[in-house]
Design an enzyme around this catalytic site. Structure first.
Site, PDB file in Angstrom:
ATOM      1  N   TYR A 119      37.228  64.698  78.686  1.00 30.20           N
ATOM      2  CA  TYR A 119      38.077  64.359  79.826  1.00 30.20           C
ATOM      3  C   TYR A 119      37.481  63.185  80.611  1.00 30.20           C
ATOM      4  O   TYR A 119      38.218  62.321  81.102  1.00 30.20           O
ATOM      5  CB  TYR A 119      38.231  65.552  80.758  1.00 30.20           C
ATOM      6  CG  TYR A 119      39.053  66.693  80.211  1.00 30.20           C
ATOM      7  CD1 TYR A 119      39.953  66.504  79.169  1.00 30.20           C
ATOM      8  CD2 TYR A 119      38.951  67.972  80.753  1.00 30.20           C
ATOM      9  CE1 TYR A 119      40.713  67.546  78.678  1.00 30.20           C
ATOM     10  CE2 TYR A 119      39.712  69.030  80.270  1.00 30.20           C
ATOM     11  CZ  TYR A 119      40.588  68.811  79.237  1.00 30.20           C
ATOM     12  OH  TYR A 119      41.348  69.850  78.760  1.00 30.20           O
ATOM     13  N   TRP A 169      45.869  65.996  72.633  1.00 31.22           N
ATOM     14  CA  TRP A 169      44.426  65.977  72.408  1.00 31.22           C
ATOM     15  C   TRP A 169      44.152  66.481  71.005  1.00 31.22           C
ATOM     16  O   TRP A 169      45.039  67.000  70.331  1.00 31.22           O
ATOM     17  CB  TRP A 169      43.697  66.837  73.445  1.00 31.22           C
ATOM     18  CG  TRP A 169      43.855  68.320  73.248  1.00 31.22           C
ATOM     19  CD1 TRP A 169      45.003  69.052  73.416  1.00 31.22           C
ATOM     20  CD2 TRP A 169      42.856  69.252  72.831  1.00 31.22           C
ATOM     21  NE1 TRP A 169      44.774  70.376  73.134  1.00 31.22           N
ATOM     22  CE2 TRP A 169      43.458  70.532  72.779  1.00 31.22           C
ATOM     23  CE3 TRP A 169      41.506  69.133  72.508  1.00 31.22           C
ATOM     24  CZ2 TRP A 169      42.763  71.674  72.398  1.00 31.22           C
ATOM     25  CZ3 TRP A 169      40.809  70.283  72.141  1.00 31.22           C
ATOM     26  CH2 TRP A 169      41.434  71.533  72.096  1.00 31.22           C
ATOM     27  N   GLN A 202      47.078  63.772  81.219  1.00 35.79           N
ATOM     28  CA  GLN A 202      46.772  65.192  81.381  1.00 35.79           C
ATOM     29  C   GLN A 202      45.394  65.498  80.812  1.00 35.79           C
ATOM     30  O   GLN A 202      45.120  65.247  79.642  1.00 35.79           O
ATOM     31  CB  GLN A 202      47.804  66.060  80.671  1.00 35.79           C
ATOM     32  CG  GLN A 202      47.507  67.560  80.790  1.00 35.79           C
ATOM     33  CD  GLN A 202      48.560  68.397  80.105  1.00 35.79           C
ATOM     34  OE1 GLN A 202      49.756  68.209  80.332  1.00 35.79           O
ATOM     35  NE2 GLN A 202      48.138  69.316  79.254  1.00 35.79           N
ATOM     36  N   ARG A 260      52.619  63.894  66.040  1.00 39.55           N
ATOM     37  CA  ARG A 260      52.081  63.600  64.703  1.00 39.55           C
ATOM     38  C   ARG A 260      52.988  64.118  63.599  1.00 39.55           C
ATOM     39  O   ARG A 260      53.200  63.457  62.589  1.00 39.55           O
ATOM     40  CB  ARG A 260      50.680  64.222  64.586  1.00 39.55           C
ATOM     41  CG  ARG A 260      50.010  64.052  63.242  1.00 39.55           C
ATOM     42  CD  ARG A 260      48.561  64.537  63.300  1.00 39.55           C
ATOM     43  NE  ARG A 260      48.463  65.885  63.852  1.00 39.55           N
ATOM     44  CZ  ARG A 260      48.588  66.995  63.124  1.00 39.55           C
ATOM     45  NH1 ARG A 260      48.828  66.915  61.819  1.00 39.55           N
ATOM     46  NH2 ARG A 260      48.461  68.179  63.683  1.00 39.55           N
ATOM     47  N   SER A 264      51.312  74.184  69.796  1.00 35.96           N
ATOM     48  CA  SER A 264      50.197  73.930  70.699  1.00 35.96           C
ATOM     49  C   SER A 264      48.937  74.678  70.279  1.00 35.96           C
ATOM     50  O   SER A 264      48.991  75.851  69.895  1.00 35.96           O
ATOM     51  CB  SER A 264      50.564  74.329  72.133  1.00 35.96           C
ATOM     52  OG  SER A 264      49.437  74.249  72.981  1.00 35.96           O
ATOM     53  N   MET A 265      47.788  73.999  70.401  1.00 37.94           N
ATOM     54  CA  MET A 265      46.507  74.646  70.121  1.00 37.94           C
ATOM     55  C   MET A 265      46.075  75.556  71.263  1.00 37.94           C
ATOM     56  O   MET A 265      45.107  76.299  71.132  1.00 37.94           O
ATOM     57  CB  MET A 265      45.428  73.585  69.869  1.00 37.94           C
ATOM     58  CG  MET A 265      45.619  72.813  68.579  1.00 37.94           C
ATOM     59  SD  MET A 265      44.201  71.748  68.194  1.00 37.94           S
ATOM     60  CE  MET A 265      44.389  70.459  69.420  1.00 37.94           C
ATOM     61  N   MET A 266      46.785  75.485  72.393  1.00 39.22           N
ATOM     62  CA  MET A 266      46.413  76.272  73.571  1.00 39.22           C
ATOM     63  C   MET A 266      47.599  77.084  74.088  1.00 39.22           C
ATOM     64  O   MET A 266      47.807  77.206  75.290  1.00 39.22           O
ATOM     65  CB  MET A 266      45.879  75.352  74.672  1.00 39.22           C
ATOM     66  CG  MET A 266      44.552  74.705  74.349  1.00 39.22           C
ATOM     67  SD  MET A 266      43.937  73.759  75.755  1.00 39.22           S
ATOM     68  CE  MET A 266      42.244  73.441  75.259  1.00 39.22           C
TER      69      MET A 266
END
Length: 397
Positions: free
Chosen positions: A180, A107, A144, A64, A214-216
């Protein structure tokens, strides 16, 4: 980390001769959706290498935001595109008609699981609706998802709970909303549009990797926490539950997941299957905590809370923005804000729950024998974060 995983037996090569010849005759062209994420970044680094199976791949990478400096050394075609915007996808992706494999690893987060299902389903459908009709040589789609496939959302936890461990791919879906599930349903419906198009679903647990976006990003978040403790002369206390501190945990190395993707994309034995992905070993956070403290020259604390007491990084770190700004200036780091590199909600989610271990037997039975040493993996990504000047290079003198 070595990328000679296929040749050296990390994945058992079982393609027949005709498949191998076809692979050599046609260049593999990848579309990585989420190229600045943990796994997307590993794929962007790995696919263009000459010794990667099918390589060197031609690679398109979609994200993005504009291309970040830490991603610029990968020889890929970078496309800034918001895949939640249907019009933007329809304008920017059709020219990529030579794509042979799609690696979908992105995601978005919304305030409820119903909204997560709608938003993430739309993003995937936008990409597949555009690419499948426009790519005559498209062969395979990797999706994923993750281990939360087996776990109910927080809202539904008391009703639906979670499956017992070890988690295996044949467990039935829980009776709950889960984006998911939405993504898998969309994938299985979309591949019907093109004869011979195959798919695979990859379900990693907690990912250790490199991506300031990354959000994670657990490793990066913990490094930022350690750097702030060092700056303030504070003890590096463990912000989690006793079960996480003393119990067994596992993780999935981002490079290993990328290898798993490539294996599934090319090996006929992996087609049209869902797979767990993890390193294949276990660790205890009380052991990795010492490693983290040593890497940042900070006093190592432990699990020091009274029964029922919770100390969460979302609360502890909420006013530390100025401290991080000072760390960035004094150490000549990449210009980041604390909210960019500190994903406190995610570290709280992981460390305040006991890890639910999975099984890698299905991957092994289908031919993937890859693994990682999780302690070495933890160190590797810490060193990479330091090398790219995301966190300071402080160590014990």
């Amino acid at each position: 980390m070595s990328m000679n995983w296929w040749r050296d037996g990390a994945a058992k090569k079982r393609m027949d001769e005709s498949s191998a010849v076809k692979l050599q005759q046609q260049q593999c062209v990848a579309l990585i959706v989420g190229v600045t994420g943990l796994v997307g970044n590993s794929l962007a680094e790995m696919l263009p290498l000459s010794d990667t199976p099918g390589g060197p791949w031609k690679v398109y990478g979609v994200a993005r935001r504009p291309r970040p400096s830490w991603n610029e050394d990968h020889p890929i075609n970078y496309i800034s595109c918001d895949v939640s915007n249907t019009a933007e996808v329809e304008a920017k992706l059709p020219p990529l008609s030579d794509v042979t494999h799609i690696f979908y690893a992105t995601w978005t987060s919304r305030s409820s699981e119903e909204e997560n299902c709608e938003a993430n389903g739309k993003m995937l459908k936008n990409v597949l609706d555009t690419m499948i009709p426009n790519c005559p040589n498209l062969k395979h789609i990797c999706l994923q998802t993750g281990r939360f496939h087996y776990v109910a959302s927080v809202v539904d936890w008391k009703i639906n709970g979670s499956h017992d461990t070890p988690l295996t791919e044949d467990l039935p879906r829980l009776n709950t909303n889960n984006f998911y599930y939405t993504q898998e349903d969309i994938l299985l419906e979309e591949v019907k549009r093109k004869e011979g198009l195959t798919w695979s679903v990859h379900r990693p647990g907690t990912i250790f990797g490199f991506s300031p976006y990354s959000m994670m990003n657990l490793v990066g978040t913990l490094c930022v926490y350690a750097a702030i403790c060092k700056q303030e002369g504070a003890v590096l206390r463990f912000p989690g539950c006793k079960g996480a501190w003393d119990g067994y945990s596992d993780c999935a190395d981002a490079d290993l997941i990328a290898e798993h993707y490539i294996w599934a994309a090319l090996d006929p034995h992996a087609k049209n299957q869902s797979f767990n992905v993890s390193n294949g070993d276990v660790f205890k956070w009380k052991h990795l905590w010492k490693v983290l403290a040593e890497q940042f020259g900070v006093e190592c604390g432990g699990y020091e809370y009274e029964e029922g007491q919770q100390v969460r990084l979302q609360d502890v770190m909420k006013d530390k923005g100025p401290v991080w700004d000072k760390i960035v200036r004094e150490n000549g780091l990449s210009n980041t804000k604390l909210e960019d590199v500190g994903k406190w909600w995610f570290s709280d989610t992981i460390l305040w729950n006991e890890c639910r271990l999975d099984s890698m037997n299905k991957s092994k039975e289908h031919g993937f024998l890859g693994f990682r040493n999780s302690k070495n993996c933890f160190l590797y990504w810490i060193h990479k974060l330091k090398a790219y000047k995301i966190v300071p290079s402080s160590t014990i003198s």
